[in-house]
Write a protein that holds these residues in place. Structure first.
Motif, PDB file in Angstrom:
ATOM      1  N   THR A   1     -83.219  32.535 -30.832  1.00 56.39           N
ATOM      2  CA  THR A   1     -83.618  33.903 -31.157  1.00 56.39           C
ATOM      3  C   THR A   1     -82.424  34.851 -31.131  1.00 56.39           C
ATOM      4  OG1 THR A   1     -85.169  35.679 -30.591  1.00 56.39           O
ATOM      5  CG2 THR A   1     -84.194  34.459 -28.753  1.00 56.39           C
ATOM      6  N   ARG A   2     -82.561  35.930 -31.870  1.00 57.22           N
ATOM      7  CA  ARG A   2     -81.536  36.978 -31.938  1.00 57.22           C
ATOM      8  C   ARG A   2     -82.227  38.322 -32.084  1.00 57.22           C
ATOM      9  NH1 ARG A   2     -76.869  36.303 -36.365  1.00 57.22           N
ATOM     10  NH2 ARG A   2     -75.188  36.395 -34.869  1.00 57.22           N
TER      11      ARG A   2
ATOM     12  N   TYR B   1     -90.487  38.384 -31.380  1.00 55.75           N
ATOM     13  CA  TYR B   1     -91.538  37.361 -31.369  1.00 55.75           C
ATOM     14  C   TYR B   1     -91.706  36.733 -29.985  1.00 55.75           C
ATOM     15  CZ  TYR B   1     -91.827  37.261 -36.516  1.00 55.75           C
ATOM     16  OH  TYR B   1     -92.023  37.585 -37.832  1.00 55.75           O
ATOM     17  N   MET B   2     -90.793  36.997 -29.066  1.00 56.20           N
ATOM     18  CA  MET B   2     -90.853  36.378 -27.741  1.00 56.20           C
ATOM     19  C   MET B   2     -91.797  37.101 -26.785  1.00 56.20           C
ATOM     20  SD  MET B   2     -88.794  33.819 -28.025  1.00 56.20           S
ATOM     21  CE  MET B   2     -89.179  33.720 -29.777  1.00 56.20           C
ATOM     22  N   ARG B   3     -92.156  38.341 -27.093  1.00 54.94           N
ATOM     23  CA  ARG B   3     -92.954  39.140 -26.166  1.00 54.94           C
ATOM     24  C   ARG B   3     -94.324  38.502 -25.922  1.00 54.94           C
ATOM     25  NH1 ARG B   3     -92.188  44.071 -24.311  1.00 54.94           N
ATOM     26  NH2 ARG B   3     -90.516  44.451 -25.828  1.00 54.94           N
ATOM     27  N   GLY B   4     -94.720  38.484 -24.640  1.00 54.35           N
ATOM     28  CA  GLY B   4     -96.038  37.999 -24.280  1.00 54.35           C
ATOM     29  C   GLY B   4     -96.166  36.491 -24.145  1.00 54.35           C
ATOM     30  N   ARG B   5     -95.059  35.764 -24.324  1.00 57.26           N
ATOM     31  CA  ARG B   5     -95.133  34.301 -24.291  1.00 57.26           C
ATOM     32  C   ARG B   5     -94.570  33.755 -22.975  1.00 57.26           C
ATOM     33  NH1 ARG B   5     -92.332  32.178 -29.668  1.00 57.26           N
ATOM     34  NH2 ARG B   5     -93.253  30.220 -28.913  1.00 57.26           N
TER      35      ARG B   5
ATOM     36  N   PHE C   1     -87.071  39.134 -22.239  1.00 62.25           N
ATOM     37  CA  PHE C   1     -86.678  37.778 -22.630  1.00 62.25           C
ATOM     38  C   PHE C   1     -86.526  36.865 -21.417  1.00 62.25           C
ATOM     39  CE2 PHE C   1     -83.228  34.695 -23.236  1.00 62.25           C
ATOM     40  CZ  PHE C   1     -83.792  33.909 -24.233  1.00 62.25           C
ATOM     41  N   LEU C   2     -85.828  37.322 -20.404  1.00 60.73           N
ATOM     42  CA  LEU C   2     -85.592  36.491 -19.212  1.00 60.73           C
ATOM     43  C   LEU C   2     -86.893  36.095 -18.533  1.00 60.73           C
ATOM     44  CD1 LEU C   2     -82.484  38.347 -17.779  1.00 60.73           C
ATOM     45  CD2 LEU C   2     -82.538  35.952 -18.494  1.00 60.73           C
ATOM     46  N   THR C   3     -87.883  36.963 -18.588  1.00 56.97           N
ATOM     47  CA  THR C   3     -89.153  36.665 -17.913  1.00 56.97           C
ATOM     48  C   THR C   3     -90.081  35.792 -18.765  1.00 56.97           C
ATOM     49  OG1 THR C   3     -89.993  38.820 -18.666  1.00 56.97           O
ATOM     50  CG2 THR C   3     -89.101  38.693 -16.432  1.00 56.97           C
ATOM     51  N   ARG C   4     -89.588  35.309 -19.930  1.00 56.07           N
ATOM     52  CA  ARG C   4     -90.351  34.333 -20.718  1.00 56.07           C
ATOM     53  C   ARG C   4     -90.152  32.928 -20.153  1.00 56.07           C
ATOM     54  NH1 ARG C   4     -93.656  37.197 -21.589  1.00 56.07           N
ATOM     55  NH2 ARG C   4     -92.423  38.586 -20.325  1.00 56.07           N
TER      56      ARG C   4
END
Length: 339
Positions: A178-179, A235-239, A262-265
């Motif tokens: 991801t970026r 797209y990483m939010r909530g996952r 991001f880190l908390t994914r």
């Protein structure tokens, strides 16, 4: 003889010149170290202001005492790499010369160590500098690794190589790349296509690395199966990402909130690698880089490594290192006024 600075030595300097003879056992290694038309030896001569001649499997070094010692150590370092099957080129020579001058040439043996992975064309991928070796070791030993350094140091490529290696041995089930799309507003709106098409240009370096390491057919097969995911950071939010190797590239362009998100994914059985260059932040002046903030916040957190690569770790054209050093020198100078 002319020194690397282009200055012809004086009579006094000529009188103070020393000579030393090196014996070389394996002729095939000498051929590799010399390079085509002795170009590698000429580079050492130019950099150190010494003269090197080959006579009957012996090398004769002439020059100042300290520079002769540097040249001998550089040649020995090149011989070590050649004996281990490493290709020798001008980049190797310049890098080894820098190690010699810094007194780190005794660590050269570690550079021809383990292969990270094999590319689709059968090319072994290895660390090419001591900084890269520390980076790869950090990825192996930690759950989260932050890699900070200038362009050309292999931050993204080596992270993708480590991800492919982990996927091949089934230590992870997915590779997620991801970026941040820092221009996700008006400029992306002018691009044709759907959202994925709009963000694809930002993800191109990640695609390129995967294509080279896996091959286009294998890449598309895993992409269709969901084993590989390349997506913008939003797209990483909530996952929650379990059993995954997750790479966040160009992290200097994340906000503090995005970096924390991001880190908390991170899920069970996963690794995270975060790469970025804090000298190339494209955020508005009033926004703090999430990468810069994370370096400060996470520096003492267990199982998180922070690796800092420098211009010495650049593995592109040698001019890239000089460009980076020139800009660093400019940026460190106090400015009298606005340009």
């Amino acid at each position: 003889m002319v020194y690397s600075s282009g200055v012809i030595p004086t009579d006094k300097e000529l009188q103070n010149m020393n000579e030393k003879t090196m014996s070389v056992d394996r002729l095939e290694n000498i051929i590799s170290v010399f390079g085509s038309f002795d170009e590698n030896l000429r580079l050492i001569e130019d950099e150190l202001g010494v003269k090197i001649t080959d006579r009957n499997s012996e090398l004769h070094l002439t020059g100042g005492e300290e520079n002769i010692q540097y040249a001998e150590r550089a040649i020995n370092g090149l011989l070590i790499l050649a004996a281990k099957g490493e290709p020798i080129d001008s980049r190797n020579v310049r890098y080894i010369l820098s190690l010699v001058k810094d007194g780190q040439d005794d660590k050269l043996g570690s550079l021809s160590g383990d292969v990270i992975c094999i590319s689709a064309k059968g090319k072994p991928i290895k660390a090419k500098t001591l900084g890269q070796k520390k980076y790869i070791d950090a990825i192996s030993s930690n759950t989260v690794t932050l890699s900070i350094g200038p362009a050309g140091t292999g931050k993204t490529y080596l992270a993708v190589a480590a991800a492919v290696a982990a996927f091949r041995i089934k230590s992870v089930n997915r590779i997620i790349l991801t970026r941040p799309a820092v221009e996700a507003g008006e400029r992306l709106g002018f691009l044709p296509g759907d959202l994925q098409s709009k963000v694809d240009p930002y993800l191109r370096p990640l695609y390129d690395a995967l294509f080279e390491l896996l091959g286009p057919e294998t890449y598309h097969k895993y992409l269709e199966r969901g084993n590989i995911e390349v997506a913008p950071l939003a797209y990483m939010r909530g996952r929650t990402l379990d059993d995954s190797f997750i790479i966040l590239d160009e992290a200097q362009n994340t906000s503090r909130e995005q970096m924390k998100m991001f880190l908390t994914r991170l899920g069970f059985g996963s690794k995270i690698v975060i790469t970025g260059d804090i000298t190339q932040i494209d955020l508005p002046p009033d926004k703090t880089s999430g990468l810069r903030d994370a370096m400060r916040v996470l520096q003492d957190v267990q199982d998180i490594a922070i690796c800092k690569l420098t211009s010495k770790d650049v593995v592109r054209h040698e001019l890239v290192s000089r460009i980076i050093d020139a800009y660093d020198k400019r940026d460190k100078k106090p400015r009298a006024g606005k340009e």
